[in-house]
Design an enzyme around this catalytic site. Structure first.
Site, PDB file in Angstrom:
ATOM      1  CG  ASP A  70      38.989  40.796  67.051  1.00  0.00           C
ATOM      2  OD1 ASP A  70      38.346  41.939  65.859  1.00  0.00           O
ATOM      3  OD2 ASP A  70      37.992  40.845  67.343  1.00  0.00           O
ATOM      4  CG  ASP A  83      34.723  40.736  63.837  1.00  0.00           C
ATOM      5  OD1 ASP A  83      36.413  40.470  64.180  1.00  0.00           O
ATOM      6  OD2 ASP A  83      35.017  40.800  62.393  1.00  0.00           O
ATOM      7  CG  ASP A 100      41.036  42.309  62.319  1.00  0.00           C
ATOM      8  OD1 ASP A 100      42.158  42.783  62.947  1.00  0.00           O
ATOM      9  OD2 ASP A 100      40.194  42.819  63.191  1.00  0.00           O
ATOM     10  CG  ASP A 114      47.547  28.021  52.492  1.00  0.00           C
ATOM     11  OD1 ASP A 114      47.345  27.350  51.896  1.00  0.00           O
ATOM     12  OD2 ASP A 114      47.128  28.411  53.887  1.00  0.00           O
ATOM     13  CG  ASP A 123      44.838  23.643  50.309  1.00  0.00           C
ATOM     14  OD1 ASP A 123      46.028  23.659  52.269  1.00  0.00           O
ATOM     15  OD2 ASP A 123      44.220  23.360  50.096  1.00  0.00           O
ATOM     16  CD  GLU A 180      48.305  20.495  52.912  1.00  0.00           C
ATOM     17  OE1 GLU A 180      48.345  20.429  54.379  1.00  0.00           O
ATOM     18  OE2 GLU A 180      47.798  20.812  51.998  1.00  0.00           O
ATOM     19  CG  HIS A 188      45.440  25.681  59.374  1.00  0.00           C
ATOM     20  ND1 HIS A 188      46.549  25.623  58.701  1.00  0.00           N
ATOM     21  CD2 HIS A 188      44.378  24.957  58.535  1.00  0.00           C
ATOM     22  CE1 HIS A 188      46.621  25.209  57.705  1.00  0.00           C
ATOM     23  NE2 HIS A 188      45.417  24.714  57.526  1.00  0.00           N
ATOM     24  CG  ASP A 189      45.172  21.205  58.345  1.00  0.00           C
ATOM     25  OD1 ASP A 189      44.275  21.962  58.742  1.00  0.00           O
ATOM     26  OD2 ASP A 189      45.942  21.029  57.635  1.00  0.00           O
TER      27      ASP A 189
HETATM   28  O1  ISL Z   1      43.538  17.910  58.622  1.00  0.00           O
HETATM   29  C1  ISL Z   1      44.265  16.543  57.950  1.00  0.00           C
HETATM   30  C2  ISL Z   1      44.092  16.112  58.762  1.00  0.00           C
HETATM   31  O2  ISL Z   1      42.514  15.006  58.759  1.00  0.00           O
HETATM   32  C3  ISL Z   1      44.426  16.700  57.074  1.00  0.00           C
HETATM   33  O3  ISL Z   1      43.403  16.066  55.567  1.00  0.00           O
HETATM   34  C4  ISL Z   1      44.010  17.732  55.656  1.00  0.00           C
HETATM   35  O4  ISL Z   1      43.037  18.073  55.242  1.00  0.00           O
HETATM   36  C5  ISL Z   1      45.217  17.670  54.308  1.00  0.00           C
HETATM   37  O5  ISL Z   1      46.009  17.906  55.260  1.00  0.00           O
HETATM   38  C6  ISL Z   1      44.966  18.829  53.651  1.00  0.00           C
HETATM   39  O6  ISL Z   1      45.317  20.044  54.210  1.00  0.00           O
HETATM   40  C7  ISL Z   1      44.962  21.345  53.672  1.00  0.00           C
HETATM   41  O7  ISL Z   1      43.917  21.467  52.718  1.00  0.00           O
HETATM   42  C8  ISL Z   1      42.502  21.496  53.187  1.00  0.00           C
HETATM   43  C9  ISL Z   1      41.943  22.425  54.509  1.00  0.00           C
HETATM   44  O8  ISL Z   1      40.946  21.821  55.157  1.00  0.00           O
HETATM   45  C10 ISL Z   1      43.719  22.144  54.869  1.00  0.00           C
HETATM   46  O9  ISL Z   1      43.313  23.098  56.171  1.00  0.00           O
HETATM   47  C11 ISL Z   1      44.518  22.815  54.763  1.00  0.00           C
HETATM   48  O10 ISL Z   1      45.641  22.370  55.558  1.00  0.00           O
HETATM   49  C12 ISL Z   1      41.732  22.082  52.042  1.00  0.00           C
HETATM   50  O11 ISL Z   1      41.848  23.036  51.237  1.00  0.00           O
END
Ligand code: ISL
Length: 572
Positions: free
Chosen positions: A30, A34, A38, A107, A215, A274, A346-347
């Site tokens: 950051d 804030d 960023d 992305d 995505d 993905e 990040h998931d």
């Molecule tokens: O995170 C998950 C497991 O619970 C996945 O179901 C995830 O939502 C899936 O891999 C899809 O992910 C992508 O699309 C989503 C977004 O929330 C995720 O951050 C992204 O990586 C919807 O855009």
């Protein structure tokens, strides 16, 4: 079509020996206090990435967004959210990334938009709007009043709890949203939608970006009949409709069209799709270079090895399951296509907490996991903080959850009468929140991430686990990642060698070889905190290329969480 074997394809694509680093901008750095990361913050940290040695940066979404799903709900595809900066600031970042000898991948979130996108606002306005058909609108189930239980057009559940359909008062019809109700799905059957997406992609490429991470791109082709899903077991209210939208009927056609329309004449890009639920056979089609769809995919099988029917049904890892699935992907994409390799994004929860030991053996297990992954054949992805061995968040109370997926699940379960403490305990190991705590730069307040109040709690272990401490320590997780990346850059065997899994039934040791010409590498990883015996013929006395213990090993046996890479010459 041939795979990327050195003997048959001496010129491999540039990304075959590249390592990609994922930045989650909200949590990276950051610059303005804030509490939210960023673009200027990213710019100020490029030296860290250059020292690490990565080749490509992938930026999670920075577009204007109501942030219902942390930017994966996009209001405007051709701009930058003020919270992250401006388009000019983006151009400066891109120039700087290039000046540092790296590439930048965006992305691309085009399965759905935000419900605040102008396209959706036009679409929802009336049944005869010219953009009505850009999204999936359906009346209530026949014979039922809109809004009454069971009146949804199909029984599909959304990934974020509840129905995948939302009733819209303006016209009394429902729209489809596989994710949050603020993420309506685009209708890719409509050629205007596809053209608009392609035009937007060309606009970013003309700006100079180097590719796209796409995505949930295997969800864009739905069975237009939208049939009800088969209900498994007693189920909940809503069922898994994946059979009708994962790798649907026109998915290959759509990706080939996109490739023709957008990527023709631009050879130096990176595209990675993905694809939850993708199979090896489908992935061979998606990544066969001759078919011109995508360069590689993110598959999910190895992310499912420690869960039951849903991700909240978490159980400990059985190493043989992990080895079996990754080895199947190595074999399946050996002669055609290409793998991407990841433990984190990040998931996903942090891998050192998930498959390693984030207590006493944090450094050792993080470096072991890194070694095993990076020595597979494919393009490795490093998620911010993974190179420091960052761990899961404590998530001490429900107030520390920030992610829509965790919050919705929590609310749904508690509303159904489950014990709140138990629900939180089931969320803790798998929550996406684990990945999203601020990057730990140094031991100063808020880990040097911000001078303000961070949007998500900093992990209290930042005083010990941080970039400043680790760059100063040659035995750190950071320097181990740096060595692994350098090894990939210097070794064709790491990039292209054949993969053979050894010790299939061993629940403690992950072992495999990589072979190219007359060079063979042996990779060993101990997935436990106790010593492991290893017996393999012909490797005694072989050269040690890399390991995570300073003190030399005796024989092939492994110490707690030890990883080693050995090398030997073999006859052709
Ligand atoms: O995170 C998950 C497991 O619970 C996945 O179901 C995830 O939502 C899936 O891999 C899809 O992910 C992508 O699309 C989503 C977004 O929330 C995720 O951050 C992204 O990586 C919807 O855009």
């Amino acid at each position: 079509m041939e795979g990327w074997d050195a003997d048959v394809a001496p010129t491999t694509p540039w990304w075959a020996d590249a390592v990609v680093y994922q930045i989650y901008p909200r949590s990276f750095a950051d610059s303005d206090g804030d509490g939210i990361g960023d673009l200027a913050g990213i710019r100020s940290r490029l030296d860290h990435l250059r020292t690490l040695g990565v080749d490509v940066l992938w930026l999670s979404p920075v577009y204007p967004s109501p942030q219902d799903d942390a930017g994966y709900d996009i209001r405007d595809y051709q701009g930058i959210d003020p919270v992250f900066g401006t388009l000019e600031g983006f151009d400066e970042l891109l120039a700087d990334v290039h000046a540092h000898g790296m590439k930048l991948v965006m992305d691309l979130v085009v399965n759905h938009t935000s419900d605040e996108h102008a396209w959706f606002e036009e679409s929802r306005a009336s049944k005869d709007s010219p953009k009505r058909d850009w999204y999936w609108w359906r009346p209530a189930r026949e014979g039922l009043e809109p809004g009454t239980p069971g009146a949804e057009p199909t029984n599909w559940g959304s990934f974020f709890s509840g129905s995948a359909w939302q009733l819209d008062d303006a016209t009394g019809e429902y729209y489809l949203h596989l994710f949050s109700r603020k993420q309506p799905d685009l209708n890719w059957e409509n050629p205007e939608v596809r053209q608009a997406v392609c035009a937007m992609m060309r606009w970013w490429l003309d700006r100079g970006v180097d590719g796209f991470r796409m995505d949930v791109i295997n969800m864009i082709s739905k069975d237009p009949a939208l049939p009800d899903a088969h209900v498994v077991g007693s189920g909940g209210l809503f069922a898994d409709g994946g059979a009708y939208y994962l790798c649907g009927p026109r998915i290959h056609e759509f990706l080939q069209e996109m490739s023709r329309e957008v990527f023709t004449g631009r050879p130096e890009l990176l595209t990675v799709g993905e694809m939850p639920g993708v199979t090896v056979d489908e992935a061979r089609l998606f990544t066969d270079p001759a078919r011109r769809e995508v360069d590689m995919v993110f598959q999910f099988e190895h992310m499912g090895v420690d869960q039951g029917l849903t991700k909240w049904d978490h159980h400990p890892l059985k190493l043989t399951d992990l080895k079996a699935t990754l080895a199947r992907w190595q074999a399946g994409l050996a002669d055609v296509g290409w793998n991407s390799l990841y433990w984190n994004n990040h998931d996903q929860p942090r891998v050192v907490s998930r498959f390693g030991d984030d207590g006493e053996h944090r450094v050792r297990s993080a470096t072991m996991l890194a070694t095993v992954l990076h020595l597979h054949r494919g393009t490795p992805y490093v998620y911010q903080g993974e190179e420091l061995g960052m761990t899961n968040a404590p998530l001490r109370s429900v107030d520390e959850l920030r992610d829509i997926e965790s919050i919705n699940h929590y609310r749904q379960e508690v509303a159904a009468g489950r014990d709140p403490e138990q629900v939180l305990a089931s969320i803790r190991p798998m929550a996406r929140d684990n990945a999203r705590t601020p990057m730990q730069w140094d031991a100063s307040p808020h880990a040097g991430f911000t001078t303000g109040t961070p949007w998500s709690e900093v992990n209290p272990n930042y005083t010990e686990v941080n970039a400043a401490a680790e760059t100063a320590d040659p035995d750190s997780v950071f320097h181990h990642y740096r060595r692994l990346i350098a090894l990939r850059h210097s070794s064709r065997t790491v990039v292209l060698g054949d993969f053979t899994l050894l010790l299939h039934d061993d629940e403690q040791v992950y072992a495999f070889t990589r072979r190219l010409g007359n060079e063979e590498l042996l990779v060993l990883g101990n997935f436990s905190g106790s010593d492991a015996e290893v017996e393999l013929e012909g490797w005694e006395g072989s050269e040690l290329v890399l390991g995570n213990y300073r003190e030399p090993a005796e024989g092939l046996g492994l110490r707690p969480w030890e990883a080693r890479v050995h090398r030997r010459e073999v006859g052709r």
